[in-house]
Design an enzyme around this catalytic site. Structure first.
Site, PDB file in Angstrom:
ATOM      1  N   TYR A 181      -4.885  23.404  -9.952  1.00 11.69           N
ATOM      2  CA  TYR A 181      -5.896  22.372 -10.188  1.00 11.69           C
ATOM      3  C   TYR A 181      -5.940  22.087 -11.679  1.00 11.69           C
ATOM      4  CZ  TYR A 181     -10.509  20.106 -10.473  1.00 11.69           C
ATOM      5  OH  TYR A 181     -11.545  19.234 -10.709  1.00 11.69           O
TER       6      TYR A 181
ATOM      7  N   ASP B  83      -1.540  24.672 -18.604  1.00  7.37           N
ATOM      8  CA  ASP B  83      -2.969  24.425 -18.475  1.00  7.37           C
ATOM      9  C   ASP B  83      -3.679  25.775 -18.493  1.00  7.37           C
ATOM     10  OD1 ASP B  83      -5.552  23.859 -17.816  1.00  7.37           O
ATOM     11  OD2 ASP B  83      -5.095  22.719 -15.991  1.00  7.37           O
TER      12      ASP B  83
ATOM     13  N   LYS C 129     -13.410  25.710 -20.719  1.00 10.03           N
ATOM     14  CA  LYS C 129     -14.202  26.881 -20.308  1.00 10.03           C
ATOM     15  C   LYS C 129     -14.583  27.810 -21.482  1.00 10.03           C
ATOM     16  CE  LYS C 129     -13.222  26.096 -15.564  1.00 10.03           C
ATOM     17  NZ  LYS C 129     -12.026  25.617 -14.919  1.00 10.03           N
TER      18      LYS C 129
HETATM   19  C1  LIG Z   1     -11.656  24.072 -14.594  1.00 11.40           C
HETATM   20  C2  LIG Z   1     -10.269  23.649 -14.772  1.00 11.40           C
HETATM   21  C3  LIG Z   1      -9.933  22.328 -15.133  1.00 11.40           C
HETATM   22  C4  LIG Z   1     -10.949  21.227 -15.201  1.00 11.40           C
HETATM   23  O1  LIG Z   1     -11.895  21.434 -16.186  1.00 11.40           O
HETATM   24  P1  LIG Z   1     -13.291  20.631 -16.109  1.00 11.40           P
HETATM   25  O2  LIG Z   1     -13.976  21.015 -17.364  1.00 11.40           O
HETATM   26  O3  LIG Z   1     -13.969  21.112 -14.863  1.00 11.40           O
HETATM   27  O4  LIG Z   1     -12.954  19.190 -16.036  1.00 11.40           O
HETATM   28  C5  LIG Z   1      -8.606  22.038 -15.414  1.00 11.40           C
HETATM   29  N1  LIG Z   1      -7.658  22.971 -15.325  1.00 11.40           N
HETATM   30  C6  LIG Z   1      -7.933  24.242 -14.957  1.00 11.40           C
HETATM   31  C7  LIG Z   1      -6.827  25.236 -14.891  1.00 11.40           C
HETATM   32  C8  LIG Z   1      -9.241  24.616 -14.654  1.00 11.40           C
HETATM   33  O5  LIG Z   1      -9.497  25.866 -14.253  1.00 11.40           O
END
Ligand SMILES: *Cc1c(COP(=O)(O)O)cnc(C)c1O
Length: 431
Positions: A144, A238, A266
């Site tokens: 994701y 990511d 995060k």
């Molecule tokens: C949480 C997450 C996202 C999206 O981040 P948001 O701040 O919720 O838009 C993208 N990539 C990874 C790997 C994530 O865990």
């Protein structure tokens, strides 16, 4: 457990907010029941509006590595608030945070701050397409990367082909530009490069946390790096979840592979809306104002968010021993879950990467999304419910990662293990 106030709050919220929540997973759809409405958090604990306390293994879905209401983060936010909430003009704070991130991540020379992980990956992909001059991208089934159109794709009948939109409203034409490969399977990536001669970038969670916790094998990441080099494709790691979580420098704490672009979110915001993407100067300088790739944000680099981020990242760097400590707590927890499950003849797979932990209700090891989907999600839903009743707040889906925070100790972990034993017992007795 009394959830009366939460039930009322949820009903009231549903009158004015779609589904009662501002991010869908919060609605507890896959586990059933009512999500507790939160009154406050403190350290390792959440407190709901009915006065129930929970050991919190969600920690706002990852950001709070120091738990709720960390004194240092709170202090820096309060100081920043007194100077103004937003300027839309540069501050010294942004440079400080950028330097802190760059100093621990190999391969990053320049950074841009944004407001969410979604924005970071969306912008990184635009930049990668511009740099490579090629429009197609490869993503992995089960990873994701936020909810931008190009990334809301999953495998249709099989991997290694063009994706299928995973949401109505995403133009079908975009699926012609996103190819889906199988995690930990380099042949499927090769097949994607065969299927399209126009692949500009590959995006991957090098430690996947959004299909449950499934780390990529190091050899796989190495092969991916070589393949991208060969094919002239930009490799994007990511690390929105794993950055400063799996280790100080995410997957680089486990291997020496240097991607072309990295996305963060995060933990770098310490609980405030903050994310970033970065990479080599050669690529990053294509971004406006230096280059033509447009990317902007009214609240990007917001001083309150950046202050929380600096406090969080600096505290991490000053206390590198937190990682072995959090890892050992995570291992104690998953080992405890496993022992409890074995006693009740319940098959359980577990995994730990730093302060991240995952568990799947199934007997075989999980290397990709197909494997993950073989898990017993009904059993997970029951387990989740029983744990909640016993004051343990777990992510409300089999396909999420759990998080340990520094205010946790072995006594808290052992209470959660005790709750797991009782929960399995209750499940086995059909109670
Ligand atoms: C949480 C997450 C996202 C999206 O981040 P948001 O701040 O919720 O838009 C993208 N990539 C990874 C790997 C994530 O865990």
């Amino acid at each position: 457990m009394n959830l009366l106030h939460s039930i009322n709050d949820f009903n009231e919220a549903k009158q004015v907010i779609v589904g009662g929540v501002n991010s869908p997973v919060r609605a507890f759809k896959s586990v059933g029941g009512t999500p507790p409405f939160i009154f406050k958090g403190k350290g390792a604990y959440l407190y709901d509006v009915d006065g129930n306390a929970y050991i919190d293994f969600v920690q706002s879905w990852g950001p709070l590595i120091f738990g709720h209401c960390d004194g240092d983060i709170e202090k820096s936010v309060l100081e920043a608030v007194q100077k103004g909430l937003s300027f839309g003009a540069p501050t010294e704070l942004e440079t400080t945070l950028a330097k802190e991130i760059i100093s621990v991540y190999e391969g990053i020379e320049k950074i841009r701050l944004v407001n969410s992980g979604t924005e970071a990956t969306m912008s990184a992909i635009r930049l990668a397409r511009a740099y490579s001059g090629k429009d197609d991208i490869i993503k992995f089934d089960g990873c994701y990367h936020g909810h931008s159109d190009s990334l809301l794709m999953h495998a249709g009948s099989g991997c290694a082909t063009f994706g299928v939109c995973s949401s109505p409203g995403v133009p079908k034409a975009l699926s012609q530009h996103t190819l889906i490969a199988k995690y930990n399977d380099i042949d499927s990536v090769r097949a994607c490069f065969e299927a399209s001669k126009n692949i500009g970038c590959v995006i991957i969670e090098p430690i996947a946390g959004n299909m449950g916790l499934v780390p990529a094998k190091i050899e796989f990441l190495q092969a991916l790096r070589e393949l991208c080099n060969q094919k002239g494709a930009v490799l994007i790691f990511d690390e929105v979840m794993s950055g400063f979580r799996a280790s100080l420098n995410g997957v680089q704490g486990y291997c020496e592979i240097v991607p072309d672009l990295v996305t963060f979110g995060k933990v770098i915001g310490g609980g405030m809306p903050l994310a970033a993407f970065g990479g080599s100067d050669t690529i990053m300088r294509l971004l406006s104002p230096l280059g033509g790739v447009y990317q902007a944000g009214t609240l990007s680099g917001n001083p309150i968010a950046v202050s929380a981020g600096i406090a969080s990242v600096c505290k991490i760097k000053q206390n590198p021993q937190i990682y072995p400590h959090l890892t050992s707590l995570a291992q104690r927890l998953t080992q405890g879950f496993q022992d409890a499950a074995r006693m009740h003849d319940i098959p359980l797979q577990t995994c730990v990467r730093g302060s991240m932990f995952g568990f799947f209700f199934q007997k075989d090891p999980v290397y990709n999304f197909q494997d993950a989907q073989k898990s017993d999600t009904q059993l997970f839903a029951l387990f989740h419910q029983k744990m909640l009743e016993r004051g343990v707040y777990l992510a409300c889906s089999q396909f999420e990662t759990g998080f340990i925070c520094t205010p946790m100790d072995i006594y808290i972990i052992d209470r959660a293990i005790q709750a797991a034993q009782e929960s399995f017992e209750a499940i086995k007795q059909g109670a």
